[in-house]
Design a protein around this motif. Sequence first.
Motif, PDB file in Angstrom:
ATOM      1  N   GLY A  82       0.815  -1.201   0.000  1.00 44.82           N
ATOM      2  CA  GLY A  82       0.000   0.000   0.000  1.00 44.82           C
ATOM      3  C   GLY A  82       0.849   1.252   0.000  1.00 44.82           C
ATOM      4  O   GLY A  82       2.048   1.223  -0.254  1.00 44.82           O
ATOM      5  N   ALA A  83       0.191   2.376   0.261  1.00 46.30           N
ATOM      6  CA  ALA A  83       0.920   3.632   0.391  1.00 46.30           C
ATOM      7  C   ALA A  83       1.865   3.508   1.582  1.00 46.30           C
ATOM      8  O   ALA A  83       1.511   2.960   2.627  1.00 46.30           O
ATOM      9  CB  ALA A  83      -0.060   4.778   0.576  1.00 46.30           C
ATOM     10  N   TYR A  84       3.071   4.033   1.426  1.00 46.51           N
ATOM     11  CA  TYR A  84       4.139   3.692   2.361  1.00 46.51           C
ATOM     12  C   TYR A  84       4.993   4.913   2.639  1.00 46.51           C
ATOM     13  O   TYR A  84       5.289   5.701   1.734  1.00 46.51           O
ATOM     14  CB  TYR A  84       5.023   2.607   1.716  1.00 46.51           C
ATOM     15  CG  TYR A  84       5.785   1.729   2.673  1.00 46.51           C
ATOM     16  CD1 TYR A  84       5.206   0.583   3.205  1.00 46.51           C
ATOM     17  CD2 TYR A  84       7.097   2.033   3.028  1.00 46.51           C
ATOM     18  CE1 TYR A  84       5.915  -0.235   4.059  1.00 46.51           C
ATOM     19  CE2 TYR A  84       7.811   1.214   3.894  1.00 46.51           C
ATOM     20  CZ  TYR A  84       7.211   0.078   4.406  1.00 46.51           C
ATOM     21  OH  TYR A  84       7.919  -0.735   5.259  1.00 46.51           O
ATOM     22  N   PHE A  85       5.362   5.113   3.910  1.00 49.68           N
ATOM     23  CA  PHE A  85       6.439   6.057   4.208  1.00 49.68           C
ATOM     24  C   PHE A  85       7.425   5.378   5.141  1.00 49.68           C
ATOM     25  O   PHE A  85       7.058   4.589   6.010  1.00 49.68           O
ATOM     26  CB  PHE A  85       5.929   7.399   4.758  1.00 49.68           C
ATOM     27  CG  PHE A  85       5.133   7.341   6.029  1.00 49.68           C
ATOM     28  CD1 PHE A  85       5.742   7.442   7.271  1.00 49.68           C
ATOM     29  CD2 PHE A  85       3.742   7.244   5.988  1.00 49.68           C
ATOM     30  CE1 PHE A  85       5.012   7.435   8.448  1.00 49.68           C
ATOM     31  CE2 PHE A  85       2.991   7.234   7.160  1.00 49.68           C
ATOM     32  CZ  PHE A  85       3.624   7.329   8.392  1.00 49.68           C
ATOM     33  N   GLU A  86       8.712   5.674   4.921  1.00 48.81           N
ATOM     34  CA  GLU A  86       9.767   4.952   5.613  1.00 48.81           C
ATOM     35  C   GLU A  86      11.004   5.827   5.752  1.00 48.81           C
ATOM     36  O   GLU A  86      11.120   6.884   5.114  1.00 48.81           O
ATOM     37  CB  GLU A  86      10.129   3.698   4.819  1.00 48.81           C
ATOM     38  CG  GLU A  86      10.649   3.995   3.416  1.00 48.81           C
ATOM     39  CD  GLU A  86      10.866   2.752   2.585  1.00 48.81           C
ATOM     40  OE1 GLU A  86      11.152   1.696   3.169  1.00 48.81           O
ATOM     41  OE2 GLU A  86      10.755   2.835   1.343  1.00 48.81           O
ATOM     42  N   ILE A  87      11.926   5.358   6.589  1.00 48.62           N
ATOM     43  CA  ILE A  87      13.208   6.042   6.720  1.00 48.62           C
ATOM     44  C   ILE A  87      13.874   6.091   5.357  1.00 48.62           C
ATOM     45  O   ILE A  87      14.014   5.063   4.689  1.00 48.62           O
ATOM     46  CB  ILE A  87      14.116   5.322   7.736  1.00 48.62           C
ATOM     47  CG1 ILE A  87      13.509   5.388   9.149  1.00 48.62           C
ATOM     48  CG2 ILE A  87      15.521   5.912   7.723  1.00 48.62           C
ATOM     49  CD1 ILE A  87      13.419   6.767   9.728  1.00 48.62           C
ATOM     50  N   ASN A  88      14.291   7.266   4.917  1.00 48.39           N
ATOM     51  CA  ASN A  88      14.869   7.406   3.589  1.00 48.39           C
ATOM     52  C   ASN A  88      16.276   6.843   3.509  1.00 48.39           C
ATOM     53  O   ASN A  88      16.601   6.097   2.582  1.00 48.39           O
ATOM     54  CB  ASN A  88      14.870   8.872   3.173  1.00 48.39           C
ATOM     55  CG  ASN A  88      15.458   9.075   1.787  1.00 48.39           C
ATOM     56  OD1 ASN A  88      14.910   8.597   0.794  1.00 48.39           O
ATOM     57  ND2 ASN A  88      16.593   9.766   1.713  1.00 48.39           N
ATOM     58  N   ASN A  89      17.139   7.189   4.468  1.00 44.20           N
ATOM     59  CA  ASN A  89      18.531   6.752   4.418  1.00 44.20           C
ATOM     60  C   ASN A  89      19.075   6.643   5.850  1.00 44.20           C
ATOM     61  O   ASN A  89      19.297   7.663   6.509  1.00 44.20           O
ATOM     62  CB  ASN A  89      19.363   7.733   3.598  1.00 44.20           C
ATOM     63  CG  ASN A  89      20.757   7.225   3.310  1.00 44.20           C
ATOM     64  OD1 ASN A  89      21.511   6.885   4.223  1.00 44.20           O
ATOM     65  ND2 ASN A  89      21.120   7.175   2.027  1.00 44.20           N
ATOM     66  N   LYS A  90      19.265   5.419   6.316  1.00 47.59           N
ATOM     67  CA  LYS A  90      19.727   5.209   7.685  1.00 47.59           C
ATOM     68  C   LYS A  90      21.112   5.801   7.915  1.00 47.59           C
ATOM     69  O   LYS A  90      21.387   6.391   8.970  1.00 47.59           O
ATOM     70  CB  LYS A  90      19.739   3.706   8.006  1.00 47.59           C
ATOM     71  CG  LYS A  90      18.370   3.054   8.040  1.00 47.59           C
ATOM     72  CD  LYS A  90      18.482   1.584   8.384  1.00 47.59           C
ATOM     73  CE  LYS A  90      17.119   0.913   8.416  1.00 47.59           C
ATOM     74  NZ  LYS A  90      17.223  -0.535   8.758  1.00 47.59           N
ATOM     75  N   THR A  91      21.987   5.641   6.934  1.00 47.17           N
ATOM     76  CA  THR A  91      23.359   6.151   7.092  1.00 47.17           C
ATOM     77  C   THR A  91      23.361   7.665   7.251  1.00 47.17           C
ATOM     78  O   THR A  91      24.058   8.213   8.111  1.00 47.17           O
ATOM     79  CB  THR A  91      24.219   5.742   5.884  1.00 47.17           C
ATOM     80  OG1 THR A  91      24.242   4.317   5.776  1.00 47.17           O
ATOM     81  CG2 THR A  91      25.648   6.255   6.044  1.00 47.17           C
ATOM     82  N   ASP A  92      22.579   8.346   6.416  1.00 46.19           N
ATOM     83  CA  ASP A  92      22.498   9.804   6.522  1.00 46.19           C
ATOM     84  C   ASP A  92      21.988  10.223   7.896  1.00 46.19           C
ATOM     85  O   ASP A  92      22.483  11.199   8.485  1.00 46.19           O
ATOM     86  CB  ASP A  92      21.582  10.366   5.441  1.00 46.19           C
ATOM     87  CG  ASP A  92      22.227  10.350   4.060  1.00 46.19           C
ATOM     88  OD1 ASP A  92      23.443  10.061   3.970  1.00 46.19           O
ATOM     89  OD2 ASP A  92      21.511  10.615   3.075  1.00 46.19           O
ATOM     90  N   MET A  93      21.003   9.514   8.406  1.00 44.29           N
ATOM     91  CA  MET A  93      20.463   9.858   9.722  1.00 44.29           C
ATOM     92  C   MET A  93      21.510   9.676  10.809  1.00 44.29           C
ATOM     93  O   MET A  93      21.665  10.518  11.698  1.00 44.29           O
ATOM     94  CB  MET A  93      19.224   9.016  10.021  1.00 44.29           C
ATOM     95  CG  MET A  93      18.020   9.375   9.189  1.00 44.29           C
ATOM     96  SD  MET A  93      16.516   8.540   9.753  1.00 44.29           S
ATOM     97  CE  MET A  93      16.229   9.360  11.320  1.00 44.29           C
ATOM     98  N   GLN A  94      22.240   8.570  10.741  1.00 44.85           N
ATOM     99  CA  GLN A  94      23.266   8.316  11.743  1.00 44.85           C
ATOM    100  C   GLN A  94      24.366   9.367  11.681  1.00 44.85           C
ATOM    101  O   GLN A  94      24.877   9.809  12.715  1.00 44.85           O
ATOM    102  CB  GLN A  94      23.827   6.904  11.559  1.00 44.85           C
ATOM    103  CG  GLN A  94      22.820   5.818  11.913  1.00 44.85           C
ATOM    104  CD  GLN A  94      23.249   4.428  11.475  1.00 44.85           C
ATOM    105  OE1 GLN A  94      24.043   4.277  10.535  1.00 44.85           O
ATOM    106  NE2 GLN A  94      22.726   3.408  12.129  1.00 44.85           N
ATOM    107  N   GLN A  95      24.721   9.795  10.475  1.00 42.67           N
ATOM    108  CA  GLN A  95      25.739  10.842  10.329  1.00 42.67           C
ATOM    109  C   GLN A  95      25.246  12.178  10.879  1.00 42.67           C
ATOM    110  O   GLN A  95      26.057  13.018  11.290  1.00 42.67           O
ATOM    111  CB  GLN A  95      26.132  10.973   8.863  1.00 42.67           C
ATOM    112  CG  GLN A  95      26.921   9.786   8.328  1.00 42.67           C
ATOM    113  CD  GLN A  95      27.221   9.876   6.849  1.00 42.67           C
ATOM    114  OE1 GLN A  95      26.638  10.700   6.128  1.00 42.67           O
ATOM    115  NE2 GLN A  95      28.137   9.047   6.371  1.00 42.67           N
ATOM    116  N   MET A  96      23.914  12.357  10.899  1.00 41.39           N
ATOM    117  CA  MET A  96      23.326  13.575  11.462  1.00 41.39           C
ATOM    118  C   MET A  96      23.078  13.443  12.961  1.00 41.39           C
ATOM    119  O   MET A  96      22.535  14.351  13.587  1.00 41.39           O
ATOM    120  CB  MET A  96      22.004  13.888  10.750  1.00 41.39           C
ATOM    121  CG  MET A  96      22.155  14.219   9.285  1.00 41.39           C
ATOM    122  SD  MET A  96      20.553  14.411   8.451  1.00 41.39           S
ATOM    123  CE  MET A  96      19.908  15.842   9.303  1.00 41.39           C
TER     124      MET A  96
END
Length: 215
Positions: A82-96
């Motif tokens: 179905g319609a979905y939203f999710e974490i876009n990029n785990k690595t980018d988040m961890q770097q932030m």
Amino acid sequence: MVYGSVSDTTVLNFDDIPTVLGLANVTKPYHHLAFSAYNVFTPRDPAFKDIITEHDFNCAVSSPNALIGSRDSPDPKHRSKGAYFEINNKTDMQQMGLLPHFTLLSFNVKPMDAPLPGTLISVKGYRQEDEEQPYLEWLVDFPSGYHLPLTVKMQEYSRQKWEKLHGVEIVADFGEDKLDWEFCLDDPEVQFFKVENQEGGTPGLGQITLKDHYV
């Protein structure tokens, strides 16, 4: 040890995404999330005159935009997610300095129009791979007729905390054949957590409200 540091509550909305003839793609990433099978929608745009009724103007709980969602494929023989939203990029988040998951607190949802005999909306929250419970699920049945958006408070309604999620899937079905039906979503409220690598820190969270989904 890893703790989540305190941050201010932030209200995010899709109103900052301009639409053309009332529609637009969701910016990617949108506050660390990627959206699939969703479009930004301005229900009061003149382009939708005679396409939707005034009963669906309320999709935009916070005006002017909301999201409209449906399955990737409407063919019941080839049912996709179905319609979905999710974490876009785990690595980018961890770097932030952010943990690569979120907590879903609430959202507003309703089926479009007034389908017979009614619409069943199911919500699944997919958890981190190492969790014993791979996903959470909650259902709501809308009878036929026009509706106001339903404000869903996840922990209160499902009696579970929807935490450590990497994605959320929403599907709307109507009729005995469970045909795909469009729904609108607005103001999902999520929490992201900042990382603090120190002993004795005080746990906290960063809270983000995603506003304005669908048509």
